[in-house]
Structures are given as C-alpha cells and as structure tokens.
Scaffold this motif. Structure first.
Motif, PDB file in Angstrom:
ATOM      1  N   UNK A   1       0.828  -1.210   0.000  1.00  0.00           N
ATOM      2  CA  UNK A   1       0.000   0.000   0.000  1.00  0.00           C
ATOM      3  C   UNK A   1       0.862   1.259   0.000  1.00  0.00           C
ATOM      4  N   UNK A   2       1.962   1.200   0.728  1.00  0.00           N
ATOM      5  CA  UNK A   2       2.856   2.362   0.758  1.00  0.00           C
ATOM      6  C   UNK A   2       3.476   2.619  -0.614  1.00  0.00           C
ATOM      7  N   UNK A   3       3.660   1.546  -1.392  1.00  0.00           N
ATOM      8  CA  UNK A   3       4.271   1.677  -2.723  1.00  0.00           C
ATOM      9  C   UNK A   3       3.211   1.577  -3.832  1.00  0.00           C
ATOM     10  N   UNK A   4       1.980   2.006  -3.512  1.00  0.00           N
ATOM     11  CA  UNK A   4       0.904   1.842  -4.475  1.00  0.00           C
ATOM     12  C   UNK A   4       1.141   2.646  -5.756  1.00  0.00           C
ATOM     13  N   UNK A   5       1.771   3.791  -5.640  1.00  0.00           N
ATOM     14  CA  UNK A   5       2.054   4.573  -6.846  1.00  0.00           C
ATOM     15  C   UNK A   5       2.994   3.826  -7.787  1.00  0.00           C
ATOM     16  N   UNK A   6       3.976   3.182  -7.189  1.00  0.00           N
ATOM     17  CA  UNK A   6       4.907   2.411  -8.001  1.00  0.00           C
ATOM     18  C   UNK A   6       4.202   1.229  -8.659  1.00  0.00           C
ATOM     19  N   UNK A   7       3.310   0.593  -7.906  1.00  0.00           N
ATOM     20  CA  UNK A   7       2.562  -0.521  -8.470  1.00  0.00           C
ATOM     21  C   UNK A   7       1.695  -0.059  -9.641  1.00  0.00           C
ATOM     22  N   UNK A   8       1.042   1.090  -9.467  1.00  0.00           N
ATOM     23  CA  UNK A   8       0.195   1.618 -10.537  1.00  0.00           C
ATOM     24  C   UNK A   8       1.038   1.972 -11.767  1.00  0.00           C
ATOM     25  N   UNK A   9       2.213   2.561 -11.531  1.00  0.00           N
ATOM     26  CA  UNK A   9       3.079   2.946 -12.644  1.00  0.00           C
ATOM     27  C   UNK A   9       3.537   1.702 -13.424  1.00  0.00           C
ATOM     28  N   UNK A  10       3.976   0.671 -12.697  1.00  0.00           N
ATOM     29  CA  UNK A  10       4.405  -0.556 -13.361  1.00  0.00           C
ATOM     30  C   UNK A  10       3.249  -1.204 -14.121  1.00  0.00           C
ATOM     31  N   UNK A  11       2.069  -1.189 -13.535  1.00  0.00           N
ATOM     32  CA  UNK A  11       0.905  -1.787 -14.196  1.00  0.00           C
ATOM     33  C   UNK A  11       0.566  -1.041 -15.475  1.00  0.00           C
ATOM     34  N   UNK A  12       0.669   0.281 -15.438  1.00  0.00           N
ATOM     35  CA  UNK A  12       0.406   1.065 -16.649  1.00  0.00           C
ATOM     36  C   UNK A  12       1.427   0.762 -17.736  1.00  0.00           C
ATOM     37  N   UNK A  13       2.692   0.654 -17.333  1.00  0.00           N
ATOM     38  CA  UNK A  13       3.718   0.299 -18.319  1.00  0.00           C
ATOM     39  C   UNK A  13       3.461  -1.099 -18.880  1.00  0.00           C
ATOM     40  N   UNK A  14       3.032  -2.023 -18.037  1.00  0.00           N
ATOM     41  CA  UNK A  14       2.680  -3.362 -18.527  1.00  0.00           C
ATOM     42  C   UNK A  14       1.525  -3.330 -19.500  1.00  0.00           C
ATOM     43  N   UNK A  15       0.520  -2.473 -19.223  1.00  0.00           N
ATOM     44  CA  UNK A  15      -0.612  -2.336 -20.137  1.00  0.00           C
ATOM     45  C   UNK A  15      -0.162  -1.765 -21.478  1.00  0.00           C
ATOM     46  N   UNK A  16       0.745  -0.780 -21.432  1.00  0.00           N
ATOM     47  CA  UNK A  16       1.249  -0.199 -22.679  1.00  0.00           C
ATOM     48  C   UNK A  16       1.999  -1.242 -23.496  1.00  0.00           C
ATOM     49  N   UNK A  17       2.854  -2.020 -22.835  1.00  0.00           N
ATOM     50  CA  UNK A  17       3.594  -3.075 -23.541  1.00  0.00           C
ATOM     51  C   UNK A  17       2.628  -4.118 -24.094  1.00  0.00           C
TER      52      UNK A  17
END
Length: 373
Positions: free
Chosen positions: A28-44
């Motif tokens: 939860x503390x790193x939720x921004x990082x998780x969201x960023x990685x997920x967005x990059x995964x969606x783009x790929x």
C-alpha cells in the motif's frame, strides 16, 4: 500439554496474520509504483497485441465410416463410455482414424500442399500457390526481424548448395532448408485431432487470410479422404485390374476360337468324312470352352467392381469449411490483462523481496569495505 499446543497454534496464526498485514502495508505504501508498473505493462501489452498479425481459423469436422463388428457389444459400449475405442485398431485396416493426424503431418502429405492454388480475400485478391503465399503474403511481428537478423546473416554467409537451382525438383527424401521450414510452418498451421469416443475427426487451419484458411482446410479434407480411399480400395482395385486383364485375354481367345470354327465350316461344307466331323466337333468344343471362360471372367469383373464400391469409405462432413468472419487470434484483451497482471506481480515481488535483498546486499558490501579499510 494440550493447552500449550493450543497456545502455540494461536500464536502461529497471529504471527502469520501480522506478516500478511505487514506485506499488504508495504504494498500500500508503494501503491504509486505498483500503478506505474501496471500502466507500463498495459502499454507493452497493447504494443504486443497490435503487433501480432491476425489469425483466422477454419474448422472442419467429419465422421469416417468405421467397422464396429469387433468393437460392438456390451464390452465395446462400456469401453466407449470410458473413452476407449476397442475397434480403433481392429481388422485389416491399418490406417484407422487415430492415425489420421500422423498421415496429415507426414512429409509427403505436407509437400503435396505446396502447389495448391489459393486466393486472398478482397476485391484485388491474388491467386497463388501455398508456397508463394507463405513467402510473399504472410506478416511477422516487428521484433522477429530484430531477433532473426543474426541468423539471417549467418545463413547468407554460409553455403547454400543444398537449396538447389532453378531446375530443382522437390524430393521428399531430401528436402532443402526452405522446403523443410515450409513443412514445419504448415504443420504448425494445420492441426488434426480425433475424438476417442466417437471417432469424429476435427481439422483446423490457421492462416492470416480468412479465404486462404477456408480453401486450404477444404483441400486438406479432400486430400485426406483421397488418401484413405486409395488405401482402403488398393487391394480391391488391384484385383479388379487383374480380373479385367483375364477377361480381356478370355475375350480374345473366345473370338479367335469362334473365328477358327467358322472358317473351318466355310471351307468344309458338305464333307461327310469322320475326320472332318471330329475336327468340327473339336473346334466347336474349343469355342464353347472359350465362351464359358469369357463368361466367368466377365462375372468376376462385375464382382470385383462391386468389391471396390463396397470397400470405398464414406465420410459424413458434419461441419464443412466456411470462410471465418472474425479473427481467432490474437486475443487483445487477454494479452492486455496478462501483461498488466505480470507487471503488477513483478513490481510486488520487487518491493517485497527484491528490493530488501538488494539493499541488504549493498549494505554488506559497504560494511566489508569499511572493515578492509
């Protein structure tokens, strides 16, 4: 003792709950990082999904004629319920439905499809062979050109003596590299499966063009039927050819014997000699025997023709080949969800395990350097 065990079990459950809560708190503390990685995964995932060429699948189902004499009865019914076909390998027929996939995947069958004429879909549809279609009309994802560049360079530098020249003829015993590659491509595009319970044969063809997919699927079904029919009727057709040969010889002998008898009668009219009468009777008997033999062989020809018709298998096409309307691959939503989930799991694993390990590893290196200094 029992109370102590219960206390230990309760403590373990409480510790596991605390550990899970601690891990969730870190995520939860790193939720921004998780969201960023997920967005990059969606783009790929989107890039990969739109880079893959569309594939169209044509499926055909046919039910071949089978001999159930040995597989019939209560035992055969019980085996069929269990998914076992007792009659699959019985009888004199060596190529039963379970071997149809091996027949289609064989080198002679695949190379026989090289010269099949197909036509691409559209107003400006091009007519070409299957070999030309794979060489000129199929697309690949962009990264295949990057990954295949070193191998292509090696192939250009290496000797190409086995490719043959302009007068090269197809030899199933010794294929060239390009021919073997085309055979493997066709094997991956054409799949054949058999239902063990019903012996229904399913044939599917994956192509980048829907019309080519349907035309090739129809050709594969036709070629398979022709192969099985030729195999099943091979002995009967050989017998028919042999009886037809005997019948033709018997016909010639009968005509010759009849002509000799007629010629003798024309030359010896009015003679009452016993020798002439004996010769006349002998020639008449030879003509009668030749006619009887000719008649018997004619009957055998008719029986052989009926045998060929009897051994010719009949195929009921359950699902005929039709031009597919929608592409069967790639499944873009599934690829998008898969890459997004993979990115999320990778980021979570890095946060929970990878980053702490990397941090402790760097601290240990710094501590060892200070000790050495």
């Amino acid at each position: 003792m029992a109370e102590d065990k219960e206390k230990k079990t309760g403590d373990d459950v409480q510790e596991s709950e605390i550990d899970i809560l601690e891990l969730l708190s870190k995520l939860w503390d790193k939720r921004r990082k998780l969201i960023k990685w997920s967005l990059w995964g969606a783009v790929i995932g989107l890039v990969v999904a739109f880079s893959l060429p569309k594939q169209y699948t044509t499926s055909v189902k046919l039910a071949p004629e089978t001999d159930d004499k040995k597989g019939a009865g209560s035992l055969g019914s019980l085996a069929s319920m269990a998914g076992i076909n007792l009659g699959a390998g019985s009888g004199a027929d060596a190529v039963y439905p379970l071997l149809y996939p091996e027949v289609v995947n064989s080198v002679p069958f695949m190379t026989g499809l090289f010269d099949v004429k197909v036509k691409t879909k559209g107003k400006d549809g091009k007519e070409m062979t299957v070999e030309e279609y794979f060489e000129n009309e199929t697309r690949k994802p962009w990264w295949s050109y990057i990954t295949g560049a070193p191998f292509k360079l090696i192939g250009m530098l290496s000797s190409s003596d086995d490719e043959g020249g302009a007068d090269h003829k197809l030899n199933n015993f010794k294929l060239t590299k390009s021919e073997n590659k085309l055979v493997e491509t066709l094997r991956s595009a054409i799949s054949v499966s058999v239902d063990n319970k019903t012996s229904v044969v399913s044939i599917s063809v994956d192509m980048q063009d829907p019309l080519v997919s349907a035309m090739l699927a129809d050709t594969v079904v036709s070629r398979l039927q022709t192969y099985i029919t030729a195999y099943r009727t091979n002995k009967a057709r050989q017998d028919l050819e042999y009886t037809q040969k005997l019948n033709e010889e018997a016909r010639q002998n009968y005509y010759e014997a009849q002509q000799r008898y007629a010629d003798y009668l024309d030359r010896n009219q009015g003679l009452a000699l016993h020798s002439a009468q004996t010769t006349r009777e002998r020639l008449q008997n030879e003509a009668s025997l030749a006619f009887n033999l000719y008649n018997q062989t004619a009957q055998q020809v008719q029986m052989a023709q009926a045998k060929v018709q009897e051994t010719t298998p009949v195929y009921a096409v359950i699902t005929p080949a039709t031009v597919p309307v929608k592409a069967s691959a790639p499944r873009k939503p599934l690829i998008l969800v898969g890459f997004t989930f993979l990115a999320f799991v990778s980021c979570a694993a890095w946060i929970l395990f990878g980053q702490p390990f990397w941090t402790s590893y760097r601290e240990n290196i710094k501590a060892s350097k200070k000790e050495n200094d």
